[in-house]
Scaffold this motif. Structure first.
Motif, mmCIF file in Angstrom:
data_model
loop_
_atom_site.group_PDB
_atom_site.id
_atom_site.type_symbol
_atom_site.label_atom_id
_atom_site.label_comp_id
_atom_site.label_asym_id
_atom_site.label_seq_id
_atom_site.Cartn_x
_atom_site.Cartn_y
_atom_site.Cartn_z
ATOM 1 N N ASP A 50 74.445 188.088 48.857
ATOM 2 C CA ASP A 50 73.984 188.880 50.004
ATOM 3 C C ASP A 50 75.126 189.695 50.595
ATOM 4 O OD1 ASP A 50 71.874 189.309 52.258
ATOM 5 O OD2 ASP A 50 73.650 188.597 53.328
ATOM 6 N N LEU A 257 74.289 182.138 56.360
ATOM 7 C CA LEU A 257 73.619 181.919 55.078
ATOM 8 C C LEU A 257 74.410 180.945 54.217
ATOM 9 C CD1 LEU A 257 71.081 182.877 53.591
ATOM 10 C CD2 LEU A 257 72.458 184.671 52.542
ATOM 11 N N THR A 261 72.674 177.390 53.022
ATOM 12 C CA THR A 261 72.457 177.264 51.586
ATOM 13 C C THR A 261 73.410 176.259 50.953
ATOM 14 O OG1 THR A 261 73.869 179.214 51.219
ATOM 15 C CG2 THR A 261 71.488 179.566 51.266
ATOM 16 N N ALA A 266 71.171 171.931 53.643
ATOM 17 C CA ALA A 266 69.745 172.181 53.435
ATOM 18 C C ALA A 266 68.971 170.865 53.349
ATOM 19 C CB ALA A 266 69.537 173.004 52.162
ATOM 20 N N LEU A 298 61.651 175.061 58.327
ATOM 21 C CA LEU A 298 61.587 176.446 57.848
ATOM 22 C C LEU A 298 62.939 176.905 57.302
ATOM 23 C CD1 LEU A 298 59.336 178.120 60.583
ATOM 24 C CD2 LEU A 298 58.746 177.663 58.202
ATOM 25 N N LEU A 299 64.022 176.538 57.993
ATOM 26 C CA LEU A 299 65.358 176.889 57.491
ATOM 27 C C LEU A 299 65.637 176.221 56.148
ATOM 28 C CD1 LEU A 299 67.513 176.702 60.760
ATOM 29 C CD2 LEU A 299 66.910 178.757 59.471
ATOM 30 N N LEU A 301 63.383 175.244 53.895
ATOM 31 C CA LEU A 301 62.558 175.869 52.859
ATOM 32 C C LEU A 301 63.133 177.225 52.449
ATOM 33 C CD1 LEU A 301 58.985 174.980 54.157
ATOM 34 C CD2 LEU A 301 60.242 173.928 52.262
ATOM 35 N N TYR A 302 63.665 177.973 53.422
ATOM 36 C CA TYR A 302 64.296 179.256 53.093
ATOM 37 C C TYR A 302 65.530 179.036 52.215
ATOM 38 C CZ TYR A 302 66.881 183.607 53.654
ATOM 39 O OH TYR A 302 67.589 184.757 53.416
ATOM 40 N N ALA A 303 66.336 178.022 52.559
ATOM 41 C CA ALA A 303 67.536 177.731 51.771
ATOM 42 C C ALA A 303 67.169 177.281 50.357
ATOM 43 C CB ALA A 303 68.359 176.648 52.476
ATOM 44 N N GLN A 305 64.576 178.062 48.738
ATOM 45 C CA GLN A 305 64.031 179.194 47.989
ATOM 46 C C GLN A 305 65.148 180.003 47.336
ATOM 47 O OE1 GLN A 305 64.047 182.632 49.754
ATOM 48 N NE2 GLN A 305 63.404 183.565 47.852
ATOM 49 N N LEU A 306 66.355 179.945 47.896
ATOM 50 C CA LEU A 306 67.499 180.663 47.347
ATOM 51 C C LEU A 306 68.317 179.811 46.381
ATOM 52 C CD1 LEU A 306 68.773 182.398 50.627
ATOM 53 C CD2 LEU A 306 67.432 183.435 48.798
#
Length: 458
Positions: A50, A257, A261, A266, A298-299, A301-303, A305-306
């Protein structure tokens, strides 16, 4: 309606003007004397990708002469590495990768990025290579199987598994393509993948793996002056005589991030999120646990996903939690709870689908959460559920059914002694002093009572 039409026409005009300006800008030679410097000083992951993507685009938009990526990395995730390489290949300005300072390395994923760059440079006493893929999710140290022997004593093939062979073939073809794009040594590139070969800076220069060996950035710029490179099909000549270096460090977004991550962070967010939601559902209206739990979940799940997540591991974690919750409801003599702990631990161990160093979950953290989860779900929730079936011992509801004693004779309304207190009471029958009465209802501070003998007869 007229105003909307005018706005629409203005938007079209601005879009056409911007396109024309961009085209004119692309057709002009680079006149700026600014080079944007970026840093990769750790494992390459989603946060790194990113950071490079956003600032590479920022460099293009600002009209910088080139981007300099200063690297010292042990490798990283395949998906993050490929995101960075796509941006480098598509960049309309030159990208210079420089392995520095002395003692640094561009191992594994760093080697691919070095090969993809328009200029590959290294400082003395640095090295690159060891680009054998470890697993689908990551790149890292070379495979020790190449030194093993089979049951007959012959040297075993380094990559016997068909899936591993596919991964290696794909990685070898990928790095050969990058080498061919910039006229670098294709044979050694493939050797770095298949045999985990490594090279020092001096050897890499001699074998045409890199373009420059430079002591520092000043020396690098001096050697770049007048050098020609092909950038998106166009010839570019470096003019670094009066160049200015603009160093852009990771901002708060990249740092944030990088934190979420981190697989361990996570994992913690996931568990806190589950704890919060379970506590909220067991005590509706608490608000705080549900709010914190939702944000953390939610945080997480976002992590995930990456990150390279094994969804079988995620499923086992959820199954383990469900079994531990079931232990609080069902008398299974600990079988459900024990099975839940086992499923939880196994799921946590295999959650990260990569052997890349820096992307695993600490075993101590897993053990701590396994024990705390067992205590929380089996003992704490069990006690909460049992408490719901106990008789009420306080509050207005507790008064119903209690026995009191009439203080003085009265008809209609009078006083009774109950629960070590004097209360006003109302009864449809006349009551005598010291007579026992039972509370049947309560209206504000007025008790409705009936004589005990009358109630028993009814």
């Amino acid at each position: 309606m007229i105003i909307r039409n005018i706005q629409f026409v203005l938007l079209i005009f601005l879009a056409v003007a911007a396109t024309a300006y961009a085209g004119e800008k692309d057709s002009q030679p680079f006149k700026t004397s600014v080079i944007i410097q970026l840093e990769i000083n750790d494992v390459i992951g989603p946060a790194t990708a990113d950071y490079i993507e956003r600032n590479l685009q920022k460099a293009v938009d600002s009209g910088a002469m080139a981007v300099l990526i200063r690297m010292d990395t042990p490798g990283g995730l395949d998906i993050s590495m490929r995101r960075i390489i796509k941006q480098i290949i598509a960049s309309p300005i030159p990208v210079i990768s420089y392995v520095a300072p002395s003692g640094a390395r561009a191992a594994s994923a760093g080697t691919y990025i070095l090969y993809a760059s328009h200029i590959a440079a290294m400082a003395p006493a640095t090295n690159l290579g060891a680009a054998t893929p470890v697993q689908f999710g990551g790149f890292g140290d070379f495979d020790d199987d190449k030194d093993k022997t089979d049951k007959n004593g012959d040297k075993a093939e380094p990559f016997p598994a068909s899936m591993t062979q596919k991964m290696v073939n794909d990685a070898a073809a990928y790095i050969r393509g990058l080498a061919k794009m910039h006229g670098r040594n294709e044979e050694w590139a493939e050797k770095a993948v298949r045999e985990a070969a490594s090279l020092s800076a001096a050897e890499a220069l001699k074998l045409n793996v890199i373009d420059i060996v430079a002591v520092d950035v000043t020396d690098l710029l001096r050697q770049l002056h007048g050098r020609k490179v092909n950038v998106s099909g166009k010839e570019f000549i470096f003019d670094t005589g009066q160049v200015e270096i603009n160093n852009i460090l990771p901002d708060w977004r990249s740092e944030f991030l990088a934190v979420i991550t981190n697989p361990s962070i996570a994992y913690i967010l996931l568990m806190v999120g589950i704890y919060g939601l379970v506590f909220e559902f067991s005590n509706p209206g608490s608000i705080v646990p549900g709010t914190i739990g939702s944000i953390c979940l939610l945080l997480a799940l976002y992590a995930f996903q990456l990150l390279p997540v094994n969804y079988a591991g995620m499923g086992l974690i959820l199954l383990g939690i469900a079994l531990m919750i079931a232990e609080a409801f069902v008398t299974s003599f600990g079988i459900l709870g024990l099975g839940g702990i086992v499923a939880f631990v196994i799921g946590s161990v295999i959650l990260m689908d990569t052997d890349m160093p820096g992307f695993g979950i600490d075993p101590g953290l897993i053990a701590g959460f396994a024990l705390s989860s067992a205590v929380f779900f089996i003992i704490v929730i069990g006690l909460l559920l049992k408490s719901r079936y106990r008789p009420i011992v306080s509050g207005k509801e507790e008064m119903i059914g209690l026995v009191g004693e009439v203080i003085d004779d009265f008809t209609g309304t009078g006083m009774i002694h109950i629960h070590s207190e004097n209360w006003r009471a109302s009864c449809d029958q006349p009551l005598r002093k010291n007579e026992k009465v039972r509370v049947t209802a309560i209206d504000g501070l007025l008790l409705q009572v009936m004589p005990i003998n009358t109630q028993e007869n009814e």
